[in-house]
Design an enzyme around this catalytic site. Structure first.
Site, PDB file in Angstrom:
ATOM      1  N   PHE A   1      63.018  69.449 -48.460  1.00 58.94           N
ATOM      2  CA  PHE A   1      63.082  70.831 -47.997  1.00 58.94           C
ATOM      3  C   PHE A   1      64.221  71.528 -48.722  1.00 58.94           C
ATOM      4  O   PHE A   1      65.253  70.910 -49.019  1.00 58.94           O
ATOM      5  CB  PHE A   1      63.315  70.879 -46.482  1.00 58.94           C
ATOM      6  CG  PHE A   1      62.062  70.720 -45.667  1.00 58.94           C
ATOM      7  CD1 PHE A   1      61.591  71.744 -44.855  1.00 58.94           C
ATOM      8  CD2 PHE A   1      61.341  69.538 -45.714  1.00 58.94           C
ATOM      9  CE1 PHE A   1      60.432  71.597 -44.111  1.00 58.94           C
ATOM     10  CE2 PHE A   1      60.173  69.369 -44.972  1.00 58.94           C
ATOM     11  CZ  PHE A   1      59.722  70.413 -44.167  1.00 58.94           C
TER      12      PHE A   1
ATOM     13  N   PRO B   1      76.236  61.342 -49.621  1.00 58.08           N
ATOM     14  CA  PRO B   1      75.085  60.710 -50.279  1.00 58.08           C
ATOM     15  C   PRO B   1      73.932  61.704 -50.434  1.00 58.08           C
ATOM     16  O   PRO B   1      73.659  62.481 -49.509  1.00 58.08           O
ATOM     17  CB  PRO B   1      74.704  59.583 -49.314  1.00 58.08           C
ATOM     18  CG  PRO B   1      75.905  59.344 -48.478  1.00 58.08           C
ATOM     19  CD  PRO B   1      76.615  60.660 -48.380  1.00 58.08           C
TER      20      PRO B   1
ATOM     21  N   LYS C   1      65.706  66.298 -58.027  1.00 56.15           N
ATOM     22  CA  LYS C   1      65.715  65.244 -57.009  1.00 56.15           C
ATOM     23  C   LYS C   1      64.664  64.171 -57.291  1.00 56.15           C
ATOM     24  O   LYS C   1      64.835  63.020 -56.891  1.00 56.15           O
ATOM     25  CB  LYS C   1      65.450  65.848 -55.625  1.00 56.15           C
ATOM     26  CG  LYS C   1      66.428  66.934 -55.209  1.00 56.15           C
ATOM     27  CD  LYS C   1      67.804  66.381 -54.885  1.00 56.15           C
ATOM     28  CE  LYS C   1      68.698  67.477 -54.303  1.00 56.15           C
ATOM     29  NZ  LYS C   1      70.042  66.989 -53.972  1.00 56.15           N
TER      30      LYS C   1
ATOM     31  N   ASN D   1      76.181  73.304 -40.032  1.00 49.22           N
ATOM     32  CA  ASN D   1      75.391  74.458 -40.446  1.00 49.22           C
ATOM     33  C   ASN D   1      74.544  74.920 -39.267  1.00 49.22           C
ATOM     34  O   ASN D   1      74.590  74.322 -38.189  1.00 49.22           O
ATOM     35  CB  ASN D   1      74.526  74.113 -41.670  1.00 49.22           C
ATOM     36  CG  ASN D   1      73.619  72.925 -41.416  1.00 49.22           C
ATOM     37  OD1 ASN D   1      72.734  72.978 -40.560  1.00 49.22           O
ATOM     38  ND2 ASN D   1      73.833  71.843 -42.157  1.00 49.22           N
TER      39      ASN D   1
ATOM     40  N   LYS E   1      65.102  72.193 -57.981  1.00 50.56           N
ATOM     41  CA  LYS E   1      65.558  71.125 -57.086  1.00 50.56           C
ATOM     42  C   LYS E   1      64.546  69.976 -57.060  1.00 50.56           C
ATOM     43  O   LYS E   1      64.929  68.806 -57.073  1.00 50.56           O
ATOM     44  CB  LYS E   1      65.768  71.673 -55.675  1.00 50.56           C
ATOM     45  CG  LYS E   1      66.215  70.622 -54.669  1.00 50.56           C
ATOM     46  CD  LYS E   1      66.488  71.231 -53.297  1.00 50.56           C
ATOM     47  CE  LYS E   1      66.945  70.159 -52.304  1.00 50.56           C
ATOM     48  NZ  LYS E   1      67.281  70.722 -50.976  1.00 50.56           N
TER      49      LYS E   1
END
Length: 398
Positions: free
Chosen positions: A323, A303, A341, A208, A337
Protein backbone atom coordinates in the site's frame (compact mmCIF):
# COMPACT_ATOMS: atom_id res chain seq x y z
CA UNK A 1 -24.41 -18.72 5.32
CA UNK A 2 -24.42 -22.25 6.80
CA UNK A 3 -27.41 -23.57 4.88
CA UNK A 4 -27.61 -27.36 5.26
CA UNK A 5 -24.14 -27.56 6.81
CA UNK A 6 -24.01 -30.36 9.37
CA UNK A 7 -22.27 -29.61 12.66
CA UNK A 8 -21.55 -32.18 15.33
CA UNK A 9 -21.42 -30.20 18.59
CA UNK A 10 -19.65 -31.90 21.50
CA UNK A 11 -20.48 -30.17 24.79
CA UNK A 12 -17.87 -30.65 27.50
CA UNK A 13 -18.33 -30.22 31.24
CA UNK A 14 -17.77 -26.70 32.53
CA UNK A 15 -19.75 -23.66 33.61
CA UNK A 16 -19.33 -22.25 30.09
CA UNK A 17 -21.48 -25.11 28.78
CA UNK A 18 -24.55 -22.92 29.17
CA UNK A 19 -23.35 -20.84 26.20
CA UNK A 20 -23.68 -23.89 23.97
CA UNK A 21 -27.46 -23.44 24.06
CA UNK A 22 -27.12 -20.00 22.51
CA UNK A 23 -24.55 -21.39 20.08
CA UNK A 24 -27.04 -24.02 18.87
CA UNK A 25 -29.68 -21.35 18.27
CA UNK A 26 -27.29 -19.04 16.44
CA UNK A 27 -26.01 -21.84 14.20
CA UNK A 28 -29.57 -22.78 13.33
CA UNK A 29 -30.30 -19.15 12.48
CA UNK A 30 -27.50 -19.48 9.90
CA UNK A 31 -29.17 -22.58 8.44
CA UNK A 32 -26.94 -25.20 10.05
CA UNK A 33 -28.10 -28.64 11.16
CA UNK A 34 -26.75 -29.27 14.67
CA UNK A 35 -26.30 -32.75 16.14
CA UNK A 36 -25.50 -32.47 19.87
CA UNK A 37 -23.29 -34.78 21.91
CA UNK A 38 -23.39 -34.22 25.67
CA UNK A 39 -20.62 -35.61 27.86
CA UNK A 40 -21.36 -36.98 31.31
CA UNK A 41 -19.58 -33.98 32.79
CA UNK A 42 -21.62 -31.70 30.53
CA UNK A 43 -24.80 -33.17 32.02
CA UNK A 44 -23.80 -31.62 35.34
CA UNK A 45 -24.42 -28.18 33.79
CA UNK A 46 -27.08 -28.82 31.13
CA UNK A 47 -30.00 -31.20 30.91
CA UNK A 48 -30.31 -33.43 27.84
CA UNK A 49 -33.88 -32.18 27.48
CA UNK A 50 -32.84 -28.52 27.13
CA UNK A 51 -30.17 -29.36 24.55
CA UNK A 52 -32.51 -31.62 22.61
CA UNK A 53 -35.33 -29.07 22.64
CA UNK A 54 -33.12 -26.34 21.16
CA UNK A 55 -31.37 -28.59 18.65
CA UNK A 56 -34.59 -30.24 17.52
CA UNK A 57 -32.73 -33.53 17.55
CA UNK A 58 -31.90 -36.34 19.90
CA UNK A 59 -28.93 -35.81 22.18
CA UNK A 60 -26.19 -38.44 21.89
CA UNK A 61 -24.79 -39.33 25.31
CA UNK A 62 -23.78 -42.97 25.67
CA UNK A 63 -21.23 -44.95 23.69
CA UNK A 64 -23.11 -48.17 24.41
CA UNK A 65 -26.65 -46.97 23.69
CA UNK A 66 -28.04 -49.94 21.75
CA UNK A 67 -30.91 -47.96 20.19
CA UNK A 68 -28.60 -45.21 18.97
CA UNK A 69 -26.03 -47.70 17.71
CA UNK A 70 -28.72 -49.54 15.75
CA UNK A 71 -29.99 -46.36 14.10
CA UNK A 72 -26.65 -44.60 13.58
CA UNK A 73 -23.43 -46.11 14.86
CA UNK A 74 -20.84 -43.86 16.48
CA UNK A 75 -18.47 -44.31 13.54
CA UNK A 76 -21.10 -43.03 11.11
CA UNK A 77 -22.01 -40.23 13.51
CA UNK A 78 -18.37 -39.13 13.66
CA UNK A 79 -18.15 -38.85 9.87
CA UNK A 80 -21.54 -37.53 8.87
CA UNK A 81 -20.80 -33.91 9.81
CA UNK A 82 -19.08 -31.14 7.87
CA UNK A 83 -17.39 -29.92 11.06
CA UNK A 84 -16.95 -31.23 14.59
CA UNK A 85 -17.05 -28.44 17.19
CA UNK A 86 -16.00 -29.07 20.79
CA UNK A 87 -17.46 -26.29 22.94
CA UNK A 88 -16.54 -26.01 25.67
CA UNK A 89 -13.34 -27.97 25.14
CA UNK A 90 -12.21 -28.73 28.68
CA UNK A 91 -8.65 -29.55 29.70
CA UNK A 92 -9.75 -33.16 30.19
CA UNK A 93 -11.34 -33.43 26.75
CA UNK A 94 -8.30 -31.91 25.05
CA UNK A 95 -5.99 -34.26 26.93
CA UNK A 96 -8.02 -37.22 25.67
CA UNK A 97 -7.94 -35.84 22.13
CA UNK A 98 -4.17 -35.29 22.24
CA UNK A 99 -3.44 -38.76 23.63
CA UNK A 100 -5.91 -40.62 21.42
CA UNK A 101 -8.07 -41.95 24.26
CA UNK A 102 -11.52 -43.31 23.47
CA UNK A 103 -13.25 -44.21 26.74
CA UNK A 104 -16.58 -42.44 26.19
CA UNK A 105 -18.76 -41.35 23.29
CA UNK A 106 -17.20 -37.89 22.81
CA UNK A 107 -13.58 -39.09 22.80
CA UNK A 108 -14.45 -42.06 20.58
CA UNK A 109 -16.16 -39.79 18.04
CA UNK A 110 -13.13 -37.48 18.01
CA UNK A 111 -10.75 -40.37 17.46
CA UNK A 112 -12.88 -41.98 14.73
CA UNK A 113 -13.73 -38.87 12.74
CA UNK A 114 -12.20 -37.89 9.41
CA UNK A 115 -14.02 -34.54 9.59
CA UNK A 116 -12.26 -31.23 10.49
CA UNK A 117 -12.33 -30.52 14.23
CA UNK A 118 -12.49 -27.12 15.93
CA UNK A 119 -11.90 -26.81 19.68
CA UNK A 120 -13.28 -23.90 21.72
CA UNK A 121 -11.41 -24.09 25.03
CA UNK A 122 -12.78 -22.96 28.39
CA UNK A 123 -11.15 -23.59 31.77
CA UNK A 124 -9.51 -21.99 34.78
CA UNK A 125 -6.56 -19.77 33.88
CA UNK A 126 -4.08 -21.97 35.78
CA UNK A 127 -5.33 -25.05 33.94
CA UNK A 128 -4.98 -23.23 30.61
CA UNK A 129 -1.44 -22.08 31.39
CA UNK A 130 -0.32 -25.45 32.76
CA UNK A 131 2.54 -27.01 30.80
CA UNK A 132 0.56 -30.20 30.20
CA UNK A 133 -2.35 -28.29 28.65
CA UNK A 134 0.00 -26.27 26.46
CA UNK A 135 1.73 -29.47 25.28
CA UNK A 136 -1.64 -30.97 24.41
CA UNK A 137 -2.62 -27.85 22.46
CA UNK A 138 0.57 -28.01 20.40
CA UNK A 139 -0.08 -31.69 19.69
CA UNK A 140 -3.65 -30.97 18.60
CA UNK A 141 -2.57 -28.10 16.34
CA UNK A 142 0.02 -30.36 14.74
CA UNK A 143 -2.76 -32.92 14.19
CA UNK A 144 -4.80 -30.30 12.32
CA UNK A 145 -7.26 -29.29 15.05
CA UNK A 146 -8.16 -25.59 14.83
CA UNK A 147 -8.90 -23.38 17.82
CA UNK A 148 -11.26 -20.51 18.60
CA UNK A 149 -10.25 -18.65 21.75
CA UNK A 150 -9.97 -18.72 24.65
CA UNK A 151 -10.59 -15.11 25.59
CA UNK A 152 -9.17 -13.24 28.55
CA UNK A 153 -11.37 -11.98 31.36
CA UNK A 154 -12.92 -12.70 34.73
CA UNK A 155 -14.12 -16.23 35.38
CA UNK A 156 -16.75 -17.94 37.48
CA UNK A 157 -14.00 -19.09 39.87
CA UNK A 158 -13.13 -15.45 40.57
CA UNK A 159 -9.78 -15.43 38.79
CA UNK A 160 -8.83 -13.34 35.77
CA UNK A 161 -6.86 -14.27 32.67
CA UNK A 162 -7.01 -16.41 29.53
CA UNK A 163 -9.47 -19.28 29.72
CA UNK A 164 -12.90 -17.77 29.07
CA UNK A 165 -14.96 -19.38 26.34
CA UNK A 166 -14.95 -17.27 23.17
CA UNK A 167 -18.13 -15.26 22.68
CA UNK A 168 -20.86 -16.97 20.69
CA UNK A 169 -20.55 -14.41 17.87
CA UNK A 170 -16.83 -15.22 17.57
CA UNK A 171 -17.51 -18.96 17.48
CA UNK A 172 -20.18 -18.61 14.80
CA UNK A 173 -17.91 -16.37 12.71
CA UNK A 174 -15.09 -18.91 12.97
CA UNK A 175 -17.41 -21.77 11.98
CA UNK A 176 -18.64 -19.80 8.97
CA UNK A 177 -15.03 -19.22 7.92
CA UNK A 178 -14.20 -22.91 8.33
CA UNK A 179 -17.17 -24.01 6.24
CA UNK A 180 -16.93 -21.31 3.62
CA UNK A 181 -16.99 -22.55 0.04
CA UNK A 182 -15.27 -19.37 -1.11
CA UNK A 183 -12.51 -19.31 -3.71
CA UNK A 184 -9.82 -18.77 -1.08
CA UNK A 185 -10.63 -21.91 0.88
CA UNK A 186 -7.35 -23.54 1.87
CA UNK A 187 -5.30 -20.39 1.24
CA UNK A 188 -3.30 -18.70 4.00
CA UNK A 189 -3.05 -14.92 3.71
CA UNK A 190 -1.04 -12.52 5.84
CA UNK A 191 -2.45 -9.00 6.40
CA UNK A 192 -0.63 -6.18 8.21
CA UNK A 193 -2.60 -3.20 9.43
CA UNK A 194 -2.64 -0.05 11.51
CA UNK A 195 0.16 2.31 12.53
CA UNK A 196 3.30 1.49 14.46
CA UNK A 197 4.36 3.37 17.58
CA UNK A 198 8.07 4.11 17.93
CA UNK A 199 8.93 5.05 21.54
CA UNK A 200 10.65 8.32 22.43
CA UNK A 201 10.31 7.66 26.15
CA UNK A 202 7.82 5.65 28.25
CA UNK A 203 4.96 8.11 27.54
CA UNK A 204 5.75 9.56 24.11
CA UNK A 205 6.08 7.95 20.70
CA UNK A 206 6.24 8.65 16.97
CA UNK A 207 3.11 7.53 15.12
CA UNK A 208 0.79 8.42 12.25
CA UNK A 209 -2.94 8.90 11.72
CA UNK A 210 -3.74 5.45 10.34
CA UNK A 211 -6.87 4.00 11.96
CA UNK A 212 -6.31 0.46 10.66
CA UNK A 213 -9.78 0.51 9.06
CA UNK A 214 -8.66 -0.52 5.58
CA UNK A 215 -6.46 -3.32 6.86
CA UNK A 216 -9.24 -4.67 9.09
CA UNK A 217 -11.66 -4.51 6.16
CA UNK A 218 -9.17 -6.47 4.03
CA UNK A 219 -8.89 -9.18 6.68
CA UNK A 220 -12.69 -9.50 6.87
CA UNK A 221 -13.10 -9.65 3.10
CA UNK A 222 -10.41 -12.31 2.69
CA UNK A 223 -11.87 -14.30 5.59
CA UNK A 224 -15.30 -14.18 3.99
CA UNK A 225 -13.85 -15.70 0.82
CA UNK A 226 -12.64 -18.67 2.84
CA UNK A 227 -9.01 -17.70 3.52
CA UNK A 228 -7.14 -18.45 6.71
CA UNK A 229 -6.07 -14.93 7.68
CA UNK A 230 -3.18 -13.98 9.96
CA UNK A 231 -3.83 -10.36 10.96
CA UNK A 232 -0.79 -8.49 12.30
CA UNK A 233 -1.86 -5.13 13.64
CA UNK A 234 -0.24 -2.16 15.26
CA UNK A 235 -2.09 -0.05 17.87
CA UNK A 236 -5.09 0.73 15.64
CA UNK A 237 -8.27 2.51 16.70
CA UNK A 238 -10.38 -0.01 14.76
CA UNK A 239 -10.98 -3.38 16.42
CA UNK A 240 -9.60 -6.45 14.62
CA UNK A 241 -12.17 -8.65 12.88
CA UNK A 242 -13.40 -11.91 14.30
CA UNK A 243 -12.54 -15.22 12.72
CA UNK A 244 -8.88 -14.38 12.01
CA UNK A 245 -5.65 -15.01 13.88
CA UNK A 246 -4.73 -11.69 15.51
CA UNK A 247 -1.13 -10.78 16.34
CA UNK A 248 -0.88 -7.43 18.15
CA UNK A 249 2.39 -5.49 17.90
CA UNK A 250 3.55 -1.97 18.65
CA UNK A 251 6.77 -1.18 16.81
CA UNK A 252 7.99 -1.77 13.28
CA UNK A 253 10.62 -4.23 14.51
CA UNK A 254 7.94 -6.22 16.32
CA UNK A 255 5.78 -6.23 13.17
CA UNK A 256 8.74 -7.46 11.11
CA UNK A 257 9.31 -10.34 13.53
CA UNK A 258 5.60 -11.21 13.50
CA UNK A 259 5.58 -11.30 9.70
CA UNK A 260 8.53 -13.69 9.70
CA UNK A 261 6.72 -15.95 12.17
CA UNK A 262 3.54 -15.91 10.04
CA UNK A 263 5.27 -17.07 6.85
CA UNK A 264 4.87 -19.08 4.69
CA UNK A 265 1.67 -17.71 3.20
CA UNK A 266 -0.02 -17.80 -0.19
CA UNK A 267 -0.36 -14.02 -0.24
CA UNK A 268 0.77 -11.04 1.79
CA UNK A 269 -1.28 -7.83 2.01
CA UNK A 270 0.82 -5.12 3.62
CA UNK A 271 -1.68 -2.42 4.51
CA UNK A 272 0.07 -1.23 7.69
CA UNK A 273 1.40 2.33 7.86
CA UNK A 274 4.83 1.37 9.18
CA UNK A 275 7.02 4.14 10.55
CA UNK A 276 10.10 4.70 8.41
CA UNK A 277 12.28 5.59 11.41
CA UNK A 278 12.71 4.75 15.06
CA UNK A 279 14.46 6.60 17.88
CA UNK A 280 17.76 4.90 18.62
CA UNK A 281 18.35 6.73 21.90
CA UNK A 282 14.83 6.38 23.30
CA UNK A 283 14.83 7.15 27.01
CA UNK A 284 13.70 4.63 29.62
CA UNK A 285 12.48 7.56 31.72
CA UNK A 286 10.13 10.40 30.86
CA UNK A 287 12.07 13.26 29.30
CA UNK A 288 11.92 16.53 31.26
CA UNK A 289 12.33 20.12 30.21
CA UNK A 290 15.87 21.20 30.82
CA UNK A 291 17.88 24.42 30.92
CA UNK A 292 20.32 22.64 28.63
CA UNK A 293 17.88 22.98 25.74
CA UNK A 294 15.87 20.54 23.65
CA UNK A 295 16.62 16.82 23.78
CA UNK A 296 18.52 15.43 20.81
CA UNK A 297 16.98 12.37 19.19
CA UNK A 298 18.99 10.02 17.02
CA UNK A 299 17.09 8.12 14.31
CA UNK A 300 17.63 4.87 12.46
CA UNK A 301 15.72 3.31 9.59
CA UNK A 302 13.14 0.69 10.45
CA UNK A 303 13.02 -2.68 8.66
CA UNK A 304 11.51 -2.42 5.18
CA UNK A 305 9.06 -5.28 5.62
CA UNK A 306 7.44 -5.04 2.18
CA UNK A 307 10.75 -4.95 0.32
CA UNK A 308 12.27 -7.78 2.32
CA UNK A 309 9.30 -10.10 1.85
CA UNK A 310 9.08 -9.23 -1.86
CA UNK A 311 12.69 -10.30 -2.37
CA UNK A 312 12.65 -13.54 -0.40
CA UNK A 313 14.29 -16.36 -2.33
CA UNK A 314 12.51 -19.03 -0.30
CA UNK A 315 9.02 -18.68 1.15
CA UNK A 316 7.98 -15.62 -0.84
CA UNK A 317 4.18 -15.45 -1.07
CA UNK A 318 2.79 -16.04 -4.56
CA UNK A 319 1.24 -12.58 -4.41
CA UNK A 320 2.66 -9.60 -2.48
CA UNK A 321 0.46 -6.52 -2.24
CA UNK A 322 1.77 -3.24 -0.86
CA UNK A 323 0.00 0.00 0.00
CA UNK A 324 1.20 3.52 -0.76
CA UNK A 325 -0.26 6.54 1.03
CA UNK A 326 0.75 9.67 -0.88
CA UNK A 327 -0.16 13.35 -0.72
CA UNK A 328 0.75 14.28 -4.30
CA UNK A 329 1.74 12.68 -7.63
CA UNK A 330 0.09 9.49 -6.40
CA UNK A 331 0.45 7.29 -9.48
CA UNK A 332 4.00 8.42 -10.24
CA UNK A 333 5.28 7.84 -6.70
CA UNK A 334 3.37 4.59 -6.20
CA UNK A 335 4.56 3.14 -9.53
CA UNK A 336 8.14 3.90 -8.55
CA UNK A 337 7.54 2.36 -5.13
CA UNK A 338 6.28 -0.91 -6.65
CA UNK A 339 9.42 -1.26 -8.74
CA UNK A 340 11.67 -0.29 -5.85
CA UNK A 341 10.04 -2.67 -3.37
CA UNK A 342 9.63 -5.56 -5.81
CA UNK A 343 6.01 -6.32 -4.90
CA UNK A 344 3.41 -7.52 -7.39
CA UNK A 345 0.75 -4.86 -6.76
CA UNK A 346 0.60 -1.50 -5.05
CA UNK A 347 -2.69 -0.07 -3.78
CA UNK A 348 -2.15 3.68 -3.79
CA UNK A 349 -4.29 6.48 -2.42
CA UNK A 350 -4.21 10.21 -1.83
CA UNK A 351 -4.18 10.90 1.91
CA UNK A 352 -3.75 14.65 1.75
CA UNK A 353 -5.91 16.35 4.43
CA UNK A 354 -8.51 17.58 1.94
CA UNK A 355 -9.49 14.01 0.99
CA UNK A 356 -10.48 12.94 4.51
CA UNK A 357 -9.29 9.42 3.69
CA UNK A 358 -6.67 8.96 6.44
CA UNK A 359 -8.78 7.82 9.38
CA UNK A 360 -12.05 8.15 7.42
CA UNK A 361 -14.63 5.58 6.29
CA UNK A 362 -14.04 5.89 2.52
CA UNK A 363 -11.13 5.37 0.19
CA UNK A 364 -10.24 6.12 -3.43
CA UNK A 365 -7.46 3.87 -4.64
CA UNK A 366 -5.38 3.14 -7.70
CA UNK A 367 -4.37 -0.48 -8.24
CA UNK A 368 -0.93 -0.58 -9.84
CA UNK A 369 0.58 -3.74 -11.32
CA UNK A 370 2.88 -4.73 -14.13
CA UNK A 371 0.17 -3.81 -16.66
CA UNK A 372 -0.22 -0.27 -15.42
CA UNK A 373 -2.54 1.73 -13.16
CA UNK A 374 -6.27 1.18 -12.69
CA UNK A 375 -8.17 3.93 -10.90
CA UNK A 376 -11.14 2.89 -8.77
CA UNK A 377 -13.99 5.23 -7.85
CA UNK A 378 -14.28 6.50 -4.29
CA UNK A 379 -16.19 4.01 -2.15
CA UNK A 380 -16.42 2.67 1.39
CA UNK A 381 -13.35 0.90 2.73
CA UNK A 382 -15.33 -2.33 3.05
CA UNK A 383 -16.20 -2.13 -0.66
CA UNK A 384 -12.57 -1.47 -1.57
CA UNK A 385 -11.57 -4.49 0.48
CA UNK A 386 -14.19 -6.74 -1.10
CA UNK A 387 -13.18 -5.71 -4.61
CA UNK A 388 -9.48 -6.19 -3.86
CA UNK A 389 -10.13 -9.55 -2.16
CA UNK A 390 -11.90 -10.76 -5.31
CA UNK A 391 -8.88 -9.72 -7.40
CA UNK A 392 -6.58 -11.58 -5.01
CA UNK A 393 -8.76 -14.69 -5.29
CA UNK A 394 -8.60 -14.51 -9.08
CA UNK A 395 -4.82 -14.15 -9.01
CA UNK A 396 -4.31 -17.08 -6.62
CA UNK A 397 -6.72 -19.47 -8.30
CA UNK A 398 -6.16 -18.74 -11.99
Amino acid sequence: MLADKRILLIIGGGIAAYKSLELIRRLQDQGALVTPVLTRAGEQFLTPLSVSALAGAAVHRDLFDLTTEAEMGHIQLSRSADLVVVAPATADLMAKMAQGLANDLASTLLLATDTPVMAVPAMNVRMWEHAATQRNIETLKADGVSFCGPNEGSMACGEFGPGRLAEVDEIVTEIIAKLSDGPLQGKRILVTSGPTHEPIDPVRYIANRSSGAQGAAMARALRDLGAEVVFITGPASVCPPEGVTVVAVETAEQMSEAVDSALPADAGVFAAAVSDWRVVNASDQKLKKSKDGLPVMEFAENPDILKRVSHLEKGRPDLVVGFAAETNDVIEYATAKRLRKGCDWIVANDVSPATGIMGGSENAVVLIGENGAEEWPRMGKDQVAQQLAQRIAQALTS
